[in-house]
Design a protein around this motif. Sequence first.
Motif, mmCIF file in Angstrom:
data_model
loop_
_atom_site.group_PDB
_atom_site.id
_atom_site.type_symbol
_atom_site.label_atom_id
_atom_site.label_comp_id
_atom_site.label_asym_id
_atom_site.label_seq_id
_atom_site.Cartn_x
_atom_site.Cartn_y
_atom_site.Cartn_z
ATOM 1 N N GLU A 108 42.943 80.189 16.793
ATOM 2 C CA GLU A 108 41.770 79.771 16.025
ATOM 3 C C GLU A 108 42.147 79.008 14.762
ATOM 4 O O GLU A 108 41.271 78.508 14.059
ATOM 5 C CB GLU A 108 40.926 81.000 15.655
ATOM 6 N N GLY A 109 43.425 78.923 14.466
ATOM 7 C CA GLY A 109 43.884 78.256 13.261
ATOM 8 C C GLY A 109 44.268 76.808 13.513
ATOM 9 O O GLY A 109 44.234 76.312 14.641
ATOM 10 N N LEU A 110 44.652 76.132 12.433
ATOM 11 C CA LEU A 110 45.056 74.733 12.516
ATOM 12 C C LEU A 110 46.173 74.467 11.517
ATOM 13 O O LEU A 110 46.086 74.877 10.355
ATOM 14 C CB LEU A 110 43.870 73.809 12.206
ATOM 15 N N VAL A 111 47.224 73.780 11.980
ATOM 16 C CA VAL A 111 48.309 73.324 11.117
ATOM 17 C C VAL A 111 48.430 71.813 11.285
ATOM 18 O O VAL A 111 48.580 71.324 12.413
ATOM 19 C CB VAL A 111 49.653 73.992 11.474
ATOM 20 N N VAL A 112 48.344 71.077 10.189
ATOM 21 C CA VAL A 112 48.547 69.635 10.221
ATOM 22 C C VAL A 112 49.845 69.336 9.485
ATOM 23 O O VAL A 112 49.988 69.670 8.296
ATOM 24 C CB VAL A 112 47.386 68.857 9.587
ATOM 25 N N ALA A 113 50.804 68.767 10.185
ATOM 26 C CA ALA A 113 52.129 68.479 9.633
ATOM 27 C C ALA A 113 52.291 66.977 9.467
ATOM 28 O O ALA A 113 51.982 66.203 10.378
ATOM 29 C CB ALA A 113 53.214 69.026 10.557
ATOM 30 N N PHE A 114 52.791 66.577 8.295
ATOM 31 C CA PHE A 114 53.046 65.165 8.007
ATOM 32 C C PHE A 114 54.545 64.967 7.812
ATOM 33 O O PHE A 114 55.155 65.599 6.948
ATOM 34 C CB PHE A 114 52.312 64.730 6.735
ATOM 35 N N GLU A 115 55.125 64.115 8.645
ATOM 36 C CA GLU A 115 56.544 63.775 8.530
ATOM 37 C C GLU A 115 56.699 62.288 8.820
ATOM 38 O O GLU A 115 56.575 61.859 9.968
ATOM 39 C CB GLU A 115 57.390 64.602 9.493
ATOM 40 N N PRO A 116 56.982 61.459 7.791
ATOM 41 C CA PRO A 116 56.992 60.015 7.995
ATOM 42 C C PRO A 116 58.228 59.450 8.692
ATOM 43 O O PRO A 116 58.137 58.411 9.344
ATOM 44 C CB PRO A 116 56.868 59.470 6.571
ATOM 45 N N PHE A 117 59.389 60.091 8.533
ATOM 46 C CA PHE A 117 60.625 59.527 9.081
ATOM 47 C C PHE A 117 60.639 59.706 10.596
ATOM 48 O O PHE A 117 60.545 60.832 11.095
ATOM 49 C CB PHE A 117 61.827 60.217 8.452
ATOM 50 N N PRO A 118 60.753 58.624 11.371
ATOM 51 C CA PRO A 118 60.631 58.724 12.830
ATOM 52 C C PRO A 118 61.571 59.733 13.483
ATOM 53 O O PRO A 118 61.151 60.496 14.359
ATOM 54 C CB PRO A 118 60.928 57.295 13.304
ATOM 55 N N ALA A 119 62.847 59.758 13.077
ATOM 56 C CA ALA A 119 63.798 60.680 13.703
ATOM 57 C C ALA A 119 63.431 62.130 13.401
ATOM 58 O O ALA A 119 63.522 62.996 14.282
ATOM 59 C CB ALA A 119 65.214 60.380 13.234
ATOM 60 N N ASN A 120 63.029 62.414 12.168
ATOM 61 C CA ASN A 120 62.625 63.777 11.831
ATOM 62 C C ASN A 120 61.322 64.147 12.539
ATOM 63 O O ASN A 120 61.133 65.297 12.954
ATOM 64 C CB ASN A 120 62.449 63.930 10.318
ATOM 65 N N HIS A 121 60.423 63.177 12.676
ATOM 66 C CA HIS A 121 59.181 63.448 13.404
ATOM 67 C C HIS A 121 59.484 63.789 14.862
ATOM 68 O O HIS A 121 58.819 64.651 15.456
ATOM 69 C CB HIS A 121 58.241 62.252 13.306
ATOM 70 N N ALA A 122 60.475 63.128 15.443
ATOM 71 C CA ALA A 122 60.871 63.443 16.821
ATOM 72 C C ALA A 122 61.388 64.881 16.913
ATOM 73 O O ALA A 122 61.072 65.607 17.872
ATOM 74 C CB ALA A 122 61.932 62.459 17.302
ATOM 75 N N LEU A 123 62.176 65.312 15.912
ATOM 76 C CA LEU A 123 62.629 66.710 15.881
ATOM 77 C C LEU A 123 61.440 67.653 15.762
ATOM 78 O O LEU A 123 61.385 68.704 16.425
ATOM 79 C CB LEU A 123 63.566 66.934 14.692
ATOM 80 N N LEU A 124 60.518 67.288 14.893
ATOM 81 C CA LEU A 124 59.309 68.103 14.722
ATOM 82 C C LEU A 124 58.569 68.261 16.043
ATOM 83 O O LEU A 124 58.181 69.383 16.421
ATOM 84 C CB LEU A 124 58.410 67.446 13.666
ATOM 85 N N MET A 125 58.385 67.169 16.765
ATOM 86 C CA MET A 125 57.660 67.227 18.029
ATOM 87 C C MET A 125 58.398 68.069 19.063
ATOM 88 O O MET A 125 57.778 68.796 19.848
ATOM 89 C CB MET A 125 57.429 65.814 18.562
#
Length: 307
Positions: A108-125
């Motif tokens: 029922e919750g929501l987390v919105v994550a912002f990561e601008p650097f493409p390589a770090n965003h790929a790790l995040l995903m």
Amino acid sequence: MRERIFAAIARRFPTELVGTNRFVAGLWRILFYLFRPQKPFIMRTRHYRLRAHPRKGTLTRVVLRRGCWEARETDFFISQLKPGGFVVDAGANFGHYTLVASNIVGAEGLVVAFEPFPANHALLMENVDLLPTKNVVAEQAGLAATSGALDLIIDEANPGGHSFNPDLIWKQGSKVSVPIYALDDYIRERGINRRLDVLKSDTQGYEWQLISGARKTILRDKPLVLCEVAPKALKAIGDSHEDLLRFFEEAGYSMLMVDRSRDELMPLGYEALKLHLAETGREFEDVIFLPPAGASEARLDGIPDQR
């Protein structure tokens, strides 16, 4: 073969104890240096699973060695989360705080994550994909005072140091244009009709820019704010920690700072914290801003009375 064997060991080894049990930590190090893995593998921490990258260049290597990330801050962060909550993680990197929050706020919750650097965003995903609950929106974008786009400069010497300001880079690499949002705009445009409970900021000197673009949301919702404050980096882009602290003081927030010498959260008044940030030789300090309505409700066990 060696990689497959180590990956199988990592799946069964109690890596969630590496940060708290010396015997387990020692055995883990022996296994790691014996097999010397080069490819990413899945490991468990106390709070989530992640894809650990053994080669230098990502912050997941720190978790691989220590078994945890920012243990003191994480414990407090967890104590303030609740099922159904709404969390924003600005500067998410590989997703530590995002992953922790996801498993607590639940379906029922929501987390919105912002990561601008493409390589770090790929790790995040990669790590978001391992979560049992699909409650995370991971944006390849930054947060700032206004919406638009900026050139992100890659720091080749620091996987957590990529910045929009070249003066803050240890070893300047290439540039990549990334979208940026004012959080107020983002929440309105996405139609997010939730009260923001927790905002975490790790933005390499852009913390005042982020807060400036989130004024309406912060003043309306009074979220708990965990913020890395970098005085020199703020000054380098023409901002100041005084403005940042003044905003929260005028909004009725109280403040805690992570005292690393004593490994505890230390209450500080506005003037004391302003002076400390002006004089500290540290690159940054981790500051927790407690909302006026939530300060009495927050679980502050173990935090000494303000002096």
